[in-house]
Design an enzyme around this catalytic site. Sequence first.
Site, PDB file in Angstrom:
ATOM      1  N   GLU A 363       5.089 -57.598 -18.254  1.00 45.79           N
ATOM      2  CA  GLU A 363       6.023 -58.532 -18.917  1.00 45.79           C
ATOM      3  C   GLU A 363       7.223 -58.830 -18.018  1.00 45.79           C
ATOM      4  O   GLU A 363       8.374 -58.906 -18.470  1.00 45.79           O
ATOM      5  CB  GLU A 363       6.425 -58.009 -20.294  1.00 45.79           C
ATOM      6  CG  GLU A 363       5.171 -57.811 -21.142  1.00 45.79           C
ATOM      7  CD  GLU A 363       5.388 -57.866 -22.628  1.00 45.79           C
ATOM      8  OE1 GLU A 363       6.416 -58.392 -23.076  1.00 45.79           O
ATOM      9  OE2 GLU A 363       4.480 -57.383 -23.339  1.00 45.79           O
TER      10      GLU A 363
HETATM   11  C1  FAD Z   1      -1.631 -52.277 -17.465  1.00 50.44           C
HETATM   12  C2  FAD Z   1      -1.256 -53.722 -17.368  1.00 50.44           C
HETATM   13  C3  FAD Z   1      -1.255 -54.504 -18.503  1.00 50.44           C
HETATM   14  C4  FAD Z   1      -0.924 -55.862 -18.422  1.00 50.44           C
HETATM   15  N1  FAD Z   1      -1.008 -56.639 -19.542  1.00 50.44           N
HETATM   16  C5  FAD Z   1      -0.885 -57.990 -19.410  1.00 50.44           C
HETATM   17  C6  FAD Z   1      -1.165 -58.858 -20.509  1.00 50.44           C
HETATM   18  O1  FAD Z   1      -1.472 -58.400 -21.620  1.00 50.44           O
HETATM   19  N2  FAD Z   1      -1.098 -60.182 -20.320  1.00 50.44           N
HETATM   20  C7  FAD Z   1      -0.759 -60.723 -19.111  1.00 50.44           C
HETATM   21  O2  FAD Z   1      -0.720 -61.955 -19.017  1.00 50.44           O
HETATM   22  N3  FAD Z   1      -0.489 -59.937 -18.046  1.00 50.44           N
HETATM   23  C8  FAD Z   1      -0.552 -58.587 -18.152  1.00 50.44           C
HETATM   24  N4  FAD Z   1      -0.317 -57.776 -17.080  1.00 50.44           N
HETATM   25  C9  FAD Z   1       0.032 -58.381 -15.797  1.00 50.44           C
HETATM   26  C10 FAD Z   1       1.469 -58.134 -15.368  1.00 50.44           C
HETATM   27  O3  FAD Z   1       2.342 -58.858 -16.203  1.00 50.44           O
HETATM   28  C11 FAD Z   1       1.588 -58.488 -13.885  1.00 50.44           C
HETATM   29  O4  FAD Z   1       0.912 -57.467 -13.161  1.00 50.44           O
HETATM   30  C12 FAD Z   1       3.028 -58.599 -13.442  1.00 50.44           C
HETATM   31  O5  FAD Z   1       3.655 -59.724 -14.012  1.00 50.44           O
HETATM   32  C13 FAD Z   1       3.164 -58.691 -11.919  1.00 50.44           C
HETATM   33  O6  FAD Z   1       2.299 -59.646 -11.391  1.00 50.44           O
HETATM   34  P1  FAD Z   1       1.345 -59.264 -10.153  1.00 50.44           P
HETATM   35  O7  FAD Z   1       0.635 -58.016 -10.508  1.00 50.44           O
HETATM   36  O8  FAD Z   1       0.554 -60.442  -9.791  1.00 50.44           O
HETATM   37  O9  FAD Z   1       2.357 -58.901  -8.994  1.00 50.44           O
HETATM   38  P2  FAD Z   1       2.998 -59.926  -7.960  1.00 50.44           P
HETATM   39  O10 FAD Z   1       3.552 -61.091  -8.670  1.00 50.44           O
HETATM   40  O11 FAD Z   1       2.015 -60.189  -6.869  1.00 50.44           O
HETATM   41  O12 FAD Z   1       4.193 -59.067  -7.387  1.00 50.44           O
HETATM   42  C14 FAD Z   1       4.020 -58.067  -6.365  1.00 50.44           C
HETATM   43  C15 FAD Z   1       5.415 -57.553  -6.009  1.00 50.44           C
HETATM   44  O13 FAD Z   1       6.225 -58.624  -5.492  1.00 50.44           O
HETATM   45  C16 FAD Z   1       7.404 -58.742  -6.256  1.00 50.44           C
HETATM   46  N5  FAD Z   1       7.798 -60.160  -6.335  1.00 50.44           N
HETATM   47  C17 FAD Z   1       7.021 -61.204  -6.680  1.00 50.44           C
HETATM   48  N6  FAD Z   1       7.754 -62.340  -6.666  1.00 50.44           N
HETATM   49  C18 FAD Z   1       9.015 -61.980  -6.317  1.00 50.44           C
HETATM   50  C19 FAD Z   1      10.241 -62.698  -6.145  1.00 50.44           C
HETATM   51  N7  FAD Z   1      10.323 -64.034  -6.331  1.00 50.44           N
HETATM   52  N8  FAD Z   1      11.334 -62.018  -5.776  1.00 50.44           N
HETATM   53  C20 FAD Z   1      11.275 -60.661  -5.590  1.00 50.44           C
HETATM   54  N9  FAD Z   1      10.161 -59.923  -5.741  1.00 50.44           N
HETATM   55  C21 FAD Z   1       9.039 -60.588  -6.110  1.00 50.44           C
HETATM   56  C22 FAD Z   1       7.067 -58.165  -7.612  1.00 50.44           C
HETATM   57  O14 FAD Z   1       8.227 -57.763  -8.318  1.00 50.44           O
HETATM   58  C23 FAD Z   1       6.171 -56.992  -7.234  1.00 50.44           C
HETATM   59  O15 FAD Z   1       6.959 -55.906  -6.840  1.00 50.44           O
HETATM   60  C24 FAD Z   1      -0.571 -56.413 -17.159  1.00 50.44           C
HETATM   61  C25 FAD Z   1      -0.555 -55.607 -16.016  1.00 50.44           C
HETATM   62  C26 FAD Z   1      -0.910 -54.280 -16.105  1.00 50.44           C
HETATM   63  C27 FAD Z   1      -0.916 -53.458 -14.836  1.00 50.44           C
END
Ligand code: FAD
Length: 380
Positions: A363
């Site tokens: 989230e």
């Molecule tokens: C157990 C679990 C349950 C989940 N449940 C749901 C769900 O029900 N529905 C749903 O839609 N999603 C869900 N998610 C997804 C979750 O919301 C995402 O994993 C999260 O938003 C991060 O996206 P990403 O994994 O693609 O990481 P990325 O966006 O690739 O980020 C990787 C890193 O880069 C950083 N980063 C990215 N952009 C920036 C920026 N502009 N400035 C600084 N730092 C940045 C991030 O903070 C992170 O540290 C879930 C994830 C998990 C692990």
Amino acid sequence: MDFNLTEEHLMIRDAARDFARTELLPGVIERDDKQQFPQELVKKMGDLGFMGIMVDPKYGGSGMDAISYVLIMEELSKIDASASVMVSVNNSLVCYGLEAFGTEEQKQKYLTKLATGEQIGAFCLSEPEAGSDATSQRTTAIDMGDHYVINGTKNWITNGGRSDVYLVIAQTDREKGHRGINAFIVEKGMEGFDIGPKEDKLGIRGSDTHTLQFNDVKVPKENRIGEDGFGFKFAMKTLSGGRIGIAAQALGIASGAYELALKYSKERKAFGTEICNHQAIAFKLADMYTEIEAARMLVMKAAWDKDQGNNYDMSSAMAKLYASKVAMEQTVEAVQIHGGNGFVKEYHVERLMRDAKITQIYEGTSEIQKIVISRGVIKG
Ligand SMILES: Cc1cc2nc3c(=O)[nH]c(=O)nc-3n(C[C@H](O)[C@H](O)[C@H](O)COP(=O)(O)OP(=O)(O)OC[C@H]3O[C@@H](n4cnc5c(N)ncnc54)[C@H](O)[C@@H]3O)c2cc1C
């Protein structure tokens, strides 16, 4: 200003505490190990009104406020954060999304069952190439007149395997950017909608997280939520409230670990005295309690803002950012206070430490919360 909880709030908190101790605690280690969460426990949470806490009773909900939601989330999370994430997603993202932005027909058809726990919902925004950058939606929803056709992949979806109703965000018109995104209600069993295998996770292992596949899924037009192009706004508005739930989850994980550490420190003896009498441990407890109380203030303030009808974008982001940091740091301290026993499953704190990490990721990661907060600070 009044920092006291009302009699009603205390009763709600005690009911959640009682349920967590009597129903969630037995088997929590095994559920974590086996990555399971039985449907009968979901039903019990539904019977107690925990699946539609803030939903209007006319749609089957409990009609409680956001403070009650936070109290329930904290108590469940102290014992089982896998149970509480199910509650949080169903309440904040699915039920709230439908109640605030759905049509009367959508509410009658879906919300009434979701708010009672008869059915469970999932919120599907994240994709392999669109996590933090949620505007980069690759999933498409092509307008075919009386229906849309959805194609794409969603990943990391909580309640992904067990849900009946899925709120799916998809791109209809790429030229319009985030204004070309829509949100849809997709039902389990719709042709072309497939649920992938369960993820094997570090924490919240009882919660089922799945990749979802959409291959030419026909969704009737009446299943779109809001006006054409409302989908991105829909996602951001629901996530803002969702952050209050996750902040409360983090608070619960931290306070659950703290309570276990405090108890243990009064029982475990080293060098002829209970370890709480060693200042190094006593000061840890002092820091833990102070940090957790500070997190509690931020979480309650965000819930209060929601109840007052104030804008809560910033307060929910601050609550989640801070409470999740406290959860991570203080669960590590709780393991330390337990010494070797902290590393062993039967003492529960290692699970709470593993569960804490996710509160800094889903989230909106902590980095994304800082973007929200800094924008608010700079805008004034
Ligand atoms: C157990 C679990 C349950 C989940 N449940 C749901 C769900 O029900 N529905 C749903 O839609 N999603 C869900 N998610 C997804 C979750 O919301 C995402 O994993 C999260 O938003 C991060 O996206 P990403 O994994 O693609 O990481 P990325 O966006 O690739 O980020 C990787 C890193 O880069 C950083 N980063 C990215 N952009 C920036 C920026 N502009 N400035 C600084 N730092 C940045 C991030 O903070 C992170 O540290 C879930 C994830 C998990 C692990």
